[in-house]
Design an enzyme around this catalytic site. Structure first.
Site, PDB file in Angstrom:
ATOM      1  N   SER A  12     -18.456 -40.810   1.968  1.00  0.00           N
ATOM      2  CA  SER A  12     -18.232 -39.190   1.217  1.00  0.00           C
ATOM      3  C   SER A  12     -16.710 -39.766   0.850  1.00  0.00           C
ATOM      4  CB  SER A  12     -17.788 -38.628   2.642  1.00  0.00           C
ATOM      5  OG  SER A  12     -19.025 -37.994   2.604  1.00  0.00           O
TER       6      SER A  12
ATOM      7  N   ASP B 169     -20.797 -31.614   5.608  1.00  0.00           N
ATOM      8  CA  ASP B 169     -21.354 -33.071   5.402  1.00  0.00           C
ATOM      9  C   ASP B 169     -22.341 -33.764   5.974  1.00  0.00           C
ATOM     10  OD1 ASP B 169     -19.739 -35.838   4.463  1.00  0.00           O
ATOM     11  OD2 ASP B 169     -19.008 -36.145   5.925  1.00  0.00           O
TER      12      ASP B 169
ATOM     13  N   GLN C 119     -19.522 -32.146  -3.534  1.00  0.00           N
ATOM     14  CA  GLN C 119     -18.447 -33.307  -2.713  1.00  0.00           C
ATOM     15  C   GLN C 119     -19.261 -34.721  -4.094  1.00  0.00           C
ATOM     16  OE1 GLN C 119     -20.203 -36.222   0.864  1.00  0.00           O
ATOM     17  NE2 GLN C 119     -18.898 -34.642   1.429  1.00  0.00           N
TER      18      GLN C 119
END
Length: 297
Positions: A235, A210, A285
């Site tokens: 996110s 991430d 993502q």
């Protein structure tokens, strides 16, 4: 072992407070919410603690529901959805202050042989030829929205040796580039003894996944990111597929790109390769990517 890596490993070593209920601490955050990679990695650790050790994660799908509070512990509740002969499924809800902040579903599989093929590893320079993350952050510290951001970013990433193949978004705000980013990464220290656990290597890669994934979205629009102050981002969801064994304490190439953005959101795809060219992990993502209100007004 490097003290910052030990701190990260301690962060992932959740406290069991009841059957299938775990509690985790948080790393002090550069922004007023918990780092998403930390929540995802801790949730996966919680799921792993409820399956047989011979079953490894092969995929996870997750949603970030609310920004986590870095000053409060996070409670992870695991539901044992299914235990089959080959596969097991777990659902994890992360809760703070009585509200869910994150939801994860993970699937585990007994190792087995099967048909094999993969995309080739893209070209990339050797990681030893690239400057380390500290050097890059120091070089561009004057670009950040606040003088302390470089120090805070460095502290948050110190457990991981992360090396940019090309200049990161915060180095070139205002210049549009191809929506593609590459970094090499590995932990700052070897994992041996009882720390040398395949599940831990997978959870550490989840933590790192991430960190730079949405960089490719920023590059397409010449945006430096939240650290520069020209983007508001977070996110939204995160999915990973674990294809082949790998070690998080050996060099891994994280190759990412962005096929599209719009509606205040950006989509990014990632592939993690071992140094010898094995495709180990795939990542996707979507994140919030908004320009600041004063700029869009």
């Amino acid at each position: 072992m490097d003290a910052t890596l030990q701190y990260l490993l301690d962060l992932l070593d959740l406290e069991r407070i009841e059957q299938d209920i775990f509690r985790g601490a948080s790393h002090p955050s550069v922004i007023p919410r918990v780092f998403g990679g930390q929540v995802a990695a801790q949730a996966l650790v919680a799921a792993c603690r409820t399956v047989e050790p011979d079953r490894l994660p092969h995929s996870l799908h997750s949603y970030f529901l609310r920004g986590g509070d870095p000053g409060a512990p996070i409670v992870y509740t695991v539901d044992r959805i299914r235990d089959g002969r080959s596969f097991a499924t777990r659902r994890v809800v992360a809760v703070q202050h009585g509200q869910p902040i994150f939801h994860l579903s993970a699937s585990f599989q007994l190792p087995e042989d099967g048909l094999e093929h993969q995309e080739p590893m893209p070209p990339a320079p050797d990681p030893e030829t690239l400057p380390d993350g500290e050097e890059v952050l120091r070089r561009y510290a004057d670009r950040f929205a606040h003088p302390a951001v470089a120090d805070l970013l460095l502290e948050a990433r110190r457990a991981v040796d992360l090396r940019y193949v090309a200049e990161p978004p915060f180095a070139t705000p205002g210049r549009r580039r191809e929506p593609r980013s590459q970094v090499w990464f590995r932990t700052n220290g070897k994992l041996d003894g009882d720390r040398d656990d395949p599940m831990l290597h997978i959870c550490l890669a989840t933590y790192v996944s991430d960190m730079t994934l949405l960089d490719s979205v920023l590059l397409a629009h010449g945006r430096g990111g939240w650290s520069v102050g020209d983007v508001v981002g977070a996110s939204l969801d995160h999915a990973m597929w674990f294809h082949r064994p790998f070690r998080a304490d050996e060099w891994l190439l994280y190759d990412t790109d962005s096929p599209t953005s719009g509606g205040g959101r950006g989509l990014a795809r990632g592939r993690i390769f071992t140094r010898d060219g094995q495709l180990a992990v795939s990542v996707i993502q979507e994140g919030v990517v908004r320009v600041p209100r004063e700029e869009s007004a």
